[in-house]
Design a protein around this motif. Structure first.
Motif, PDB file in Angstrom:
ATOM      1  N   ASP A 393     -31.834   7.838  -9.456  1.00 50.28           N
ATOM      2  CA  ASP A 393     -32.549   7.779 -11.220  1.00 50.28           C
ATOM      3  C   ASP A 393     -33.123   9.435 -11.230  1.00 50.28           C
ATOM      4  O   ASP A 393     -33.736   9.939 -10.140  1.00 50.28           O
ATOM      5  CB  ASP A 393     -33.847   6.975 -10.901  1.00 50.28           C
ATOM      6  CG  ASP A 393     -34.968   7.234 -11.960  1.00 50.28           C
ATOM      7  OD1 ASP A 393     -34.418   6.730 -13.260  1.00 50.28           O
ATOM      8  OD2 ASP A 393     -35.729   7.772 -11.892  1.00 50.28           O
ATOM      9  N   VAL A 394     -32.882   9.784 -12.181  1.00 43.11           N
ATOM     10  CA  VAL A 394     -33.131  11.527 -12.765  1.00 43.11           C
ATOM     11  C   VAL A 394     -34.684  11.675 -12.436  1.00 43.11           C
ATOM     12  O   VAL A 394     -35.043  12.769 -11.994  1.00 43.11           O
ATOM     13  CB  VAL A 394     -32.594  11.809 -13.941  1.00 43.11           C
ATOM     14  CG1 VAL A 394     -33.209  11.104 -15.178  1.00 43.11           C
ATOM     15  CG2 VAL A 394     -32.744  13.502 -14.326  1.00 43.11           C
ATOM     16  N   GLN A 395     -35.448  10.722 -12.880  1.00 45.97           N
ATOM     17  CA  GLN A 395     -37.151  10.729 -12.914  1.00 45.97           C
ATOM     18  C   GLN A 395     -37.455  10.668 -11.512  1.00 45.97           C
ATOM     19  O   GLN A 395     -38.333  11.636 -11.013  1.00 45.97           O
ATOM     20  CB  GLN A 395     -37.693   9.738 -13.688  1.00 45.97           C
ATOM     21  CG  GLN A 395     -39.189  10.147 -14.020  1.00 45.97           C
ATOM     22  CD  GLN A 395     -39.787   9.336 -14.868  1.00 45.97           C
ATOM     23  OE1 GLN A 395     -39.019   8.839 -15.850  1.00 45.97           O
ATOM     24  NE2 GLN A 395     -41.031   9.288 -14.652  1.00 45.97           N
ATOM     25  N   ARG A 427     -31.707  19.086 -16.627  1.00 42.08           N
ATOM     26  CA  ARG A 427     -32.156  20.415 -16.586  1.00 42.08           C
ATOM     27  C   ARG A 427     -33.509  20.425 -16.205  1.00 42.08           C
ATOM     28  O   ARG A 427     -33.802  21.363 -15.587  1.00 42.08           O
ATOM     29  CB  ARG A 427     -32.649  20.654 -18.224  1.00 42.08           C
ATOM     30  CG  ARG A 427     -33.717  19.881 -18.985  1.00 42.08           C
ATOM     31  CD  ARG A 427     -33.438  20.370 -20.485  1.00 42.08           C
ATOM     32  NE  ARG A 427     -32.488  19.516 -20.976  1.00 42.08           N
ATOM     33  CZ  ARG A 427     -31.961  19.312 -22.464  1.00 42.08           C
ATOM     34  NH1 ARG A 427     -33.045  20.089 -22.923  1.00 42.08           N
ATOM     35  NH2 ARG A 427     -31.036  18.814 -23.063  1.00 42.08           N
ATOM     36  N   TYR A 428     -34.368  19.391 -15.870  1.00 41.91           N
ATOM     37  CA  TYR A 428     -35.651  19.156 -15.493  1.00 41.91           C
ATOM     38  C   TYR A 428     -35.495  19.053 -13.952  1.00 41.91           C
ATOM     39  O   TYR A 428     -36.332  19.589 -13.126  1.00 41.91           O
ATOM     40  CB  TYR A 428     -36.472  18.049 -15.989  1.00 41.91           C
ATOM     41  CG  TYR A 428     -36.867  18.498 -17.512  1.00 41.91           C
ATOM     42  CD1 TYR A 428     -37.456  19.649 -17.755  1.00 41.91           C
ATOM     43  CD2 TYR A 428     -36.275  17.749 -18.311  1.00 41.91           C
ATOM     44  CE1 TYR A 428     -37.716  19.796 -19.148  1.00 41.91           C
ATOM     45  CE2 TYR A 428     -36.404  18.101 -19.669  1.00 41.91           C
ATOM     46  CZ  TYR A 428     -37.478  18.937 -20.264  1.00 41.91           C
ATOM     47  OH  TYR A 428     -37.719  19.327 -21.327  1.00 41.91           O
ATOM     48  N   VAL A 429     -34.425  18.552 -13.341  1.00 42.02           N
ATOM     49  CA  VAL A 429     -34.129  18.520 -11.885  1.00 42.02           C
ATOM     50  C   VAL A 429     -33.941  19.886 -11.466  1.00 42.02           C
ATOM     51  O   VAL A 429     -34.450  20.342 -10.360  1.00 42.02           O
ATOM     52  CB  VAL A 429     -33.170  17.457 -11.634  1.00 42.02           C
ATOM     53  CG1 VAL A 429     -32.811  17.518 -10.081  1.00 42.02           C
ATOM     54  CG2 VAL A 429     -33.434  15.985 -11.872  1.00 42.02           C
ATOM     55  N   ARG A 430     -33.184  20.523 -12.185  1.00 40.38           N
ATOM     56  CA  ARG A 430     -32.760  22.062 -11.904  1.00 40.38           C
ATOM     57  C   ARG A 430     -34.159  22.829 -12.106  1.00 40.38           C
ATOM     58  O   ARG A 430     -34.452  23.682 -10.966  1.00 40.38           O
ATOM     59  CB  ARG A 430     -31.542  22.708 -12.603  1.00 40.38           C
ATOM     60  CG  ARG A 430     -30.578  21.905 -12.530  1.00 40.38           C
ATOM     61  CD  ARG A 430     -29.412  22.608 -13.364  1.00 40.38           C
ATOM     62  NE  ARG A 430     -29.466  22.962 -14.522  1.00 40.38           N
ATOM     63  CZ  ARG A 430     -29.134  22.161 -15.747  1.00 40.38           C
ATOM     64  NH1 ARG A 430     -28.421  20.820 -15.481  1.00 40.38           N
ATOM     65  NH2 ARG A 430     -29.549  22.297 -16.977  1.00 40.38           N
ATOM     66  N   ALA A 431     -35.015  22.649 -12.856  1.00 37.86           N
ATOM     67  CA  ALA A 431     -35.964  23.432 -13.147  1.00 37.86           C
ATOM     68  C   ALA A 431     -37.172  23.198 -12.017  1.00 37.86           C
ATOM     69  O   ALA A 431     -37.663  24.102 -11.598  1.00 37.86           O
ATOM     70  CB  ALA A 431     -36.720  23.335 -14.682  1.00 37.86           C
ATOM     71  N   HIS A 432     -37.291  22.139 -11.806  1.00 36.43           N
ATOM     72  CA  HIS A 432     -38.354  21.413 -10.775  1.00 36.43           C
ATOM     73  C   HIS A 432     -37.746  21.863  -9.519  1.00 36.43           C
ATOM     74  O   HIS A 432     -38.781  22.146  -8.496  1.00 36.43           O
ATOM     75  CB  HIS A 432     -38.607  20.147 -10.975  1.00 36.43           C
ATOM     76  CG  HIS A 432     -39.074  19.687 -12.118  1.00 36.43           C
ATOM     77  ND1 HIS A 432     -39.291  18.340 -12.474  1.00 36.43           N
ATOM     78  CD2 HIS A 432     -39.463  20.195 -13.219  1.00 36.43           C
ATOM     79  CE1 HIS A 432     -39.887  18.215 -13.645  1.00 36.43           C
ATOM     80  NE2 HIS A 432     -40.133  19.595 -14.203  1.00 36.43           N
ATOM     81  N   ALA A 433     -36.590  21.860  -9.237  1.00 34.93           N
ATOM     82  CA  ALA A 433     -36.188  22.415  -7.618  1.00 34.93           C
ATOM     83  C   ALA A 433     -36.437  23.897  -7.753  1.00 34.93           C
ATOM     84  O   ALA A 433     -36.755  24.539  -6.592  1.00 34.93           O
ATOM     85  CB  ALA A 433     -34.705  22.192  -7.753  1.00 34.93           C
ATOM     86  N   ALA A 434     -36.190  24.563  -8.817  1.00 37.60           N
ATOM     87  CA  ALA A 434     -36.622  26.230  -8.704  1.00 37.60           C
ATOM     88  C   ALA A 434     -38.063  26.408  -8.402  1.00 37.60           C
ATOM     89  O   ALA A 434     -38.308  27.162  -7.680  1.00 37.60           O
ATOM     90  CB  ALA A 434     -35.988  26.577 -10.009  1.00 37.60           C
ATOM     91  N   GLU A 435     -38.775  25.511  -9.176  1.00 35.32           N
ATOM     92  CA  GLU A 435     -40.371  25.815  -8.980  1.00 35.32           C
ATOM     93  C   GLU A 435     -40.693  25.451  -7.518  1.00 35.32           C
ATOM     94  O   GLU A 435     -41.490  25.992  -6.802  1.00 35.32           O
ATOM     95  CB  GLU A 435     -41.056  24.714 -10.225  1.00 35.32           C
ATOM     96  CG  GLU A 435     -41.115  25.101 -11.141  1.00 35.32           C
ATOM     97  CD  GLU A 435     -42.032  26.476 -11.813  1.00 35.32           C
ATOM     98  OE1 GLU A 435     -42.358  26.924 -10.676  1.00 35.32           O
ATOM     99  OE2 GLU A 435     -42.031  26.909 -12.619  1.00 35.32           O
TER     100      GLU A 435
END
Length: 470
Positions: A393-395, A427-435
């Motif tokens: 699940d992406v969330q 896109r948010y999985v990638r962004a949150h991984a970067a954070e």
């Protein structure tokens, strides 16, 4: 004071934010700054459309807004000094002559229990003078803690408007009811909406705090309901006093029985007040709240979860036993209550980890968030969040990135899986991984992050009309 030092909120402003759920504040940029910013917004929207999540790199001057000491001071005061600017942001363009619908913003769906404590906030920034006739954002004061609006009386005071000169912005609790208002002038009206997240539980006040004890602001927009105990608890929580209500009540049976009756009220403010009052009464209050949590009435169960979330360590054993329930909605509420107990709920981490095999996505989503809020024992929490990063699940996956951001340096073991997450389809999985890599901050994490950012470098001046020169 350094030129860019945050201009922290006062006690009066913080108490207004707690009661009303918003503040209307003002930056002091020049007219020329806003004129240039609006020219760029007009150009980008006309030529390219809404830049969405690319608003910040596409119009680079926007970053100056979020470096302004009034903005950084407001966010620091409410979310702590290490707050995160979330990857989702949006430029709202309003030329509609009818009002938008009242709503709370989604957390990519509406299954998540909403936090009364300010873990999230939004800035709504208006780069042009925005009188009432131009359609500013409207908010319902004091509704940030209410699930519904069905009880709002007909005599409700007029909504508060984020109206003012260029540079006006609303700092709002993420969960407040709000809407766009009619733009009867029909002229362009921009509102730049950015989301922010607290990455650390408060240990001390992060505003310009001069007084210890809660008191209502001297003047404020009368909210639709009084929630004195909830407001007091929020003030204490923001001051670093976790579980401040626990055992401050008498436990007197007649008092607890009366609150138990009020907890099932159809009038949401009364039920909510009862839940917070029951949190004062030790095991007697916890027993009533647990019965409501498990009894199956959706409203009473949700309201009870808020009481249990602030009832202190006495509530943890009963909540732990409730993790054996098989009803997904009950599990989500139980997990939420444990998450707000933070380190007091560390004993629940093994059982929460087992729930990562639960078939319903919303249960695993709740676990992923809770692990980041509980935080310890860090090795078990990080191991479980590494598992969450691989969930179907992406969330669950992008919530795991946010949770690891909250854990920070202790989450270094997750770096290899975060590197994989940088290539996720979402896109948010990638962004949150970067954070998460940024907040972990180890040499390995920084090297991976920098390499990824260079590979994904986006040129803010390259457009279909200007592909390479000048």
């Amino acid at each position: 004071m350094k030129p860019n030092a945050p201009l922290l909120l006062t006690d009066e402003q913080m108490s207004k934010f707690i009661t009303e759920g918003f503040l209307i504040l003002q930056t002091d940029f020049s007219e020329d700054f806003h004129a240039r910013l609006n020219d760029q917004l007009n150009h980008v929207y006309e030529q390219e459309g809404n830049p969405g999540n690319n608003l910040l790199p596409r119009i680079r001057e926007v970053q100056q807004i979020f470096d302004h000491p009034v903005v950084t001071g407001a966010l620091t005061s409410v979310l702590g000094p290490n707050y995160m600017m979330h990857a989702h942001r949006h430029g709202h363009y309003n030329e509609q002559k009818i009002a938008g619908g009242w709503h709370k913003d989604s957390y990519w769906g509406y299954d998540k229990m909403r936090n009364h404590h300010p873990w999230w906030a939004m800035i709504m920034y208006f780069p042009q003078a925005t009188p009432k006739e131009l359609g500013p954002t409207g908010v319902l004061p004091g509704t940030q803690n209410h699930q519904t609006r069905t009880f709002v009386p007909d005599e409700m005071p007029e909504e508060a408007l984020a109206s003012g000169e260029a540079g006006t912005f609303a700092l709002i609790h993420y969960d407040i009811w709000h809407r766009s208002t009619p733009n009867v002038l029909g002229k362009p009206r921009y509102m730049l909406k950015f989301e922010f997240m607290r990455t650390e539980a408060p240990m001390l006040p992060s505003w310009d705090n001069q007084v210890t004890e809660w008191s209502k602001p001297a003047s404020y927009t009368t909210p639709i309901a009084e929630h004195e105990t909830l407001w007091e608890e929020t003030w204490n929580w923001l001051s670093g006093r976790l579980g401040s209500l626990a055992k401050t009540g008498s436990g007197e049976p007649s008092v607890v029985d009366a609150l138990a009756q009020q907890l099932t009220s159809d009038f949401e403010p009364d039920a909510l007040n009862a839940a917070y009052e029951l949190a004062r009464h030790g095991n007697a209050g916890v027993n009533v709240l647990m019965q409501a949590l498990l009894d199956g009435d959706e409203n009473a169960s949700r309201t009870a979860a808020y009481g249990l979330s602030v009832a202190g360590p006495d509530a943890v054993p009963a909540l732990l036993s409730a993790l054996d329930d098989e009803i997904p909605a009950t599990l989500v509420r139980t997990i939420f209550a444990l998450s707000e107990q933070q380190q007091h709920a560390a004993v629940a981490v093994p059982r929460l980890t087992e729930l990562l095999s639960f078939p319903e996505d919303r249960v695993r989503q709740a676990v992923s968030e809770a692990l980041g809020l509980i935080g310890s024992p860090s090795d078990q929490v990080v191991s479980a969040l590494i598992q969450c990063l691989q969930d179907s699940d992406v969330q669950v996956r992008f919530t795991a990135g946010l949770a690891l951001s909250r854990i920070g340096a202790s989450a270094d073991a997750a770096v290899p899986q975060l590197e994989i997450a940088l290539e996720d389809d979402n896109r948010y999985v990638r962004a949150h991984a970067a954070e998460a890599l940024r907040y972990i901050g180890s040499e390995r994490a920084k090297d991976i992050l920098i390499d990824s950012l260079f590979q994904s470098r986006w040129c803010s001046t390259t457009t279909p009309a200007s592909t390479f020169y000048p």
